[in-house]
Design a protein around this motif. Sequence first.
Motif, PDB file in Angstrom:
ATOM      1  N   ASP A 237      36.374 -77.084 -26.604  1.00  0.00           N
ATOM      2  CA  ASP A 237      36.653 -75.628 -26.190  1.00  0.00           C
ATOM      3  C   ASP A 237      37.990 -75.721 -25.560  1.00  0.00           C
ATOM      4  OD1 ASP A 237      34.201 -75.251 -27.366  1.00  0.00           O
ATOM      5  OD2 ASP A 237      32.900 -74.697 -25.369  1.00  0.00           O
ATOM      6  N   ALA A 238      38.239 -76.520 -24.253  1.00  0.00           N
ATOM      7  CA  ALA A 238      39.565 -76.256 -23.480  1.00  0.00           C
ATOM      8  C   ALA A 238      40.677 -76.616 -24.554  1.00  0.00           C
ATOM      9  CB  ALA A 238      39.397 -77.188 -22.439  1.00  0.00           C
ATOM     10  N   ALA A 239      40.518 -77.585 -25.405  1.00  0.00           N
ATOM     11  CA  ALA A 239      41.580 -78.076 -26.374  1.00  0.00           C
ATOM     12  C   ALA A 239      41.832 -76.556 -27.090  1.00  0.00           C
ATOM     13  CB  ALA A 239      41.298 -78.909 -27.135  1.00  0.00           C
ATOM     14  N   ALA A 240      40.887 -76.104 -27.804  1.00  0.00           N
ATOM     15  CA  ALA A 240      41.211 -74.911 -28.697  1.00  0.00           C
ATOM     16  C   ALA A 240      41.904 -73.942 -27.973  1.00  0.00           C
ATOM     17  CB  ALA A 240      39.771 -74.283 -29.190  1.00  0.00           C
ATOM     18  N   ASN A 241      41.553 -73.423 -26.649  1.00  0.00           N
ATOM     19  CA  ASN A 241      42.189 -72.512 -25.779  1.00  0.00           C
ATOM     20  C   ASN A 241      43.589 -72.919 -25.555  1.00  0.00           C
ATOM     21  OD1 ASN A 241      42.090 -70.040 -24.061  1.00  0.00           O
ATOM     22  ND2 ASN A 241      42.132 -71.432 -22.364  1.00  0.00           N
ATOM     23  N   TYR A 242      43.690 -74.131 -25.263  1.00  0.00           N
ATOM     24  CA  TYR A 242      45.330 -74.610 -25.078  1.00  0.00           C
ATOM     25  C   TYR A 242      46.067 -74.137 -26.395  1.00  0.00           C
ATOM     26  CZ  TYR A 242      44.384 -76.723 -20.505  1.00  0.00           C
ATOM     27  OH  TYR A 242      43.897 -76.870 -19.117  1.00  0.00           O
ATOM     28  N   PHE A 243      45.673 -74.742 -27.409  1.00  0.00           N
ATOM     29  CA  PHE A 243      46.322 -74.661 -28.828  1.00  0.00           C
ATOM     30  C   PHE A 243      46.811 -73.064 -29.108  1.00  0.00           C
ATOM     31  CE2 PHE A 243      44.392 -79.007 -29.919  1.00  0.00           C
ATOM     32  CZ  PHE A 243      45.507 -79.465 -29.292  1.00  0.00           C
ATOM     33  N   LEU A 244      45.425 -72.348 -28.859  1.00  0.00           N
ATOM     34  CA  LEU A 244      45.748 -70.784 -29.091  1.00  0.00           C
ATOM     35  C   LEU A 244      46.915 -70.013 -28.182  1.00  0.00           C
ATOM     36  CD1 LEU A 244      41.862 -69.899 -29.646  1.00  0.00           C
ATOM     37  CD2 LEU A 244      43.750 -69.701 -31.163  1.00  0.00           C
ATOM     38  N   GLN A 245      46.769 -70.579 -26.996  1.00  0.00           N
ATOM     39  CA  GLN A 245      47.879 -69.990 -25.889  1.00  0.00           C
ATOM     40  C   GLN A 245      49.258 -70.566 -26.469  1.00  0.00           C
ATOM     41  OE1 GLN A 245      46.717 -70.227 -21.601  1.00  0.00           O
ATOM     42  NE2 GLN A 245      45.173 -71.235 -22.192  1.00  0.00           N
ATOM     43  N   SER A 246      49.235 -71.674 -26.755  1.00  0.00           N
ATOM     44  CA  SER A 246      50.518 -72.286 -27.290  1.00  0.00           C
ATOM     45  C   SER A 246      51.007 -71.486 -28.607  1.00  0.00           C
ATOM     46  CB  SER A 246      50.381 -73.756 -27.712  1.00  0.00           C
ATOM     47  OG  SER A 246      51.650 -74.405 -28.322  1.00  0.00           O
ATOM     48  N   LEU A 247      50.185 -71.345 -29.578  1.00  0.00           N
ATOM     49  CA  LEU A 247      50.588 -70.313 -30.667  1.00  0.00           C
ATOM     50  C   LEU A 247      50.834 -68.742 -30.302  1.00  0.00           C
ATOM     51  CD1 LEU A 247      48.181 -72.217 -33.091  1.00  0.00           C
ATOM     52  CD2 LEU A 247      50.544 -72.215 -33.048  1.00  0.00           C
ATOM     53  N   GLN A 248      50.271 -68.524 -29.041  1.00  0.00           N
ATOM     54  CA  GLN A 248      50.438 -67.096 -28.734  1.00  0.00           C
ATOM     55  C   GLN A 248      51.986 -66.906 -28.028  1.00  0.00           C
ATOM     56  OE1 GLN A 248      47.918 -66.153 -25.666  1.00  0.00           O
ATOM     57  NE2 GLN A 248      45.925 -65.529 -27.056  1.00  0.00           N
ATOM     58  N   LEU A 249      52.533 -68.143 -27.588  1.00  0.00           N
ATOM     59  CA  LEU A 249      53.978 -67.966 -27.228  1.00  0.00           C
ATOM     60  C   LEU A 249      54.995 -68.499 -28.505  1.00  0.00           C
ATOM     61  CD1 LEU A 249      53.432 -69.992 -23.928  1.00  0.00           C
ATOM     62  CD2 LEU A 249      54.024 -67.810 -24.123  1.00  0.00           C
ATOM     63  N   ASP A 250      54.525 -69.229 -29.416  1.00  0.00           N
ATOM     64  CA  ASP A 250      55.036 -69.831 -30.678  1.00  0.00           C
ATOM     65  C   ASP A 250      54.252 -69.751 -31.759  1.00  0.00           C
ATOM     66  OD1 ASP A 250      56.739 -70.656 -32.437  1.00  0.00           O
ATOM     67  OD2 ASP A 250      57.400 -72.349 -31.316  1.00  0.00           O
ATOM     68  N   PRO A 251      53.995 -68.615 -32.562  1.00  0.00           N
ATOM     69  CA  PRO A 251      53.187 -68.537 -33.798  1.00  0.00           C
ATOM     70  C   PRO A 251      53.655 -69.634 -34.930  1.00  0.00           C
ATOM     71  CG  PRO A 251      53.740 -66.295 -33.009  1.00  0.00           C
ATOM     72  CD  PRO A 251      54.620 -67.341 -32.348  1.00  0.00           C
TER      73      PRO A 251
END
Length: 258
Positions: free
Chosen positions: A114-128
């Motif tokens: 769950d934490a990993a998915a959240n981090y990756f989603l946040q990363s993609l919000q900054l760089d899709p």
Amino acid sequence: FKGSNEDLRAIGAKLGVAYVLEGSVRRSGDRLRVTAQLIDARDGAHRWSETFDRPVGDVLTLQDELAAHLARALEVSVGADSLRSSAARANPEAYDLYLRGLHAVDRHDQEGFDAAANYFLQSLQLDPTFAAATAQLGMVEMLQADFRFVPAAEGFERARRTLEAAIRLNPRSGLAHSTLGWIHLAYDWDWPAADAEFKQALLRSPRDSLVLLQAARLPEVLGRWDEAERLLNASLARDPLYSGAYNVLSGVYARAGV
């Protein structure tokens, strides 16, 4: 080996490597200081060392510069493209979140996924357009479904869409292809489609430990024990501390009657 005082020659022997890279990263405000040294694991001799002081925003450039210095220290012949990190197109904040996601997924439990998915989603919000983060998100979503932390149909289909997006961003992503192959294998039960994706993955990333591990699952399912064992041992040769590969290999040995 973090925090241990074990001799570097012993560490090199346990990892089966000729050289060990060690060092430190320190941050003060918006500055980074990275100290690195290359140790010959056979005799403990220092072959190269250097200190880099850079602004935090230059961390990805520093990563490539450090790789180039190491290649020269080892007298390795590589092409210019080999020294250009695929992550270098991501902004530093997105890359930091991506690294945090990689750390979290290694916990291999529900909270870690769950934490990993959240981090990756946040990363993609900054760089899709960050293809590596997209591929990792797809793998985590697949794991959430495979471990039954989310309903199978919902999780596998979400992972499929994410992995297809990763392949559109980077058709050469071995991880995206191999994880899509795992969905064809574990969820679709479509052996030819799984085989096609695993072949694509191995063509693009023949030395990636995760790709090799996932590719081994098809011959495991089909009872091709020698092929599965070869791929799993190749995976462990690249990452001898990856417990998941040992787990799958033990299953292959048990089914093969070894």
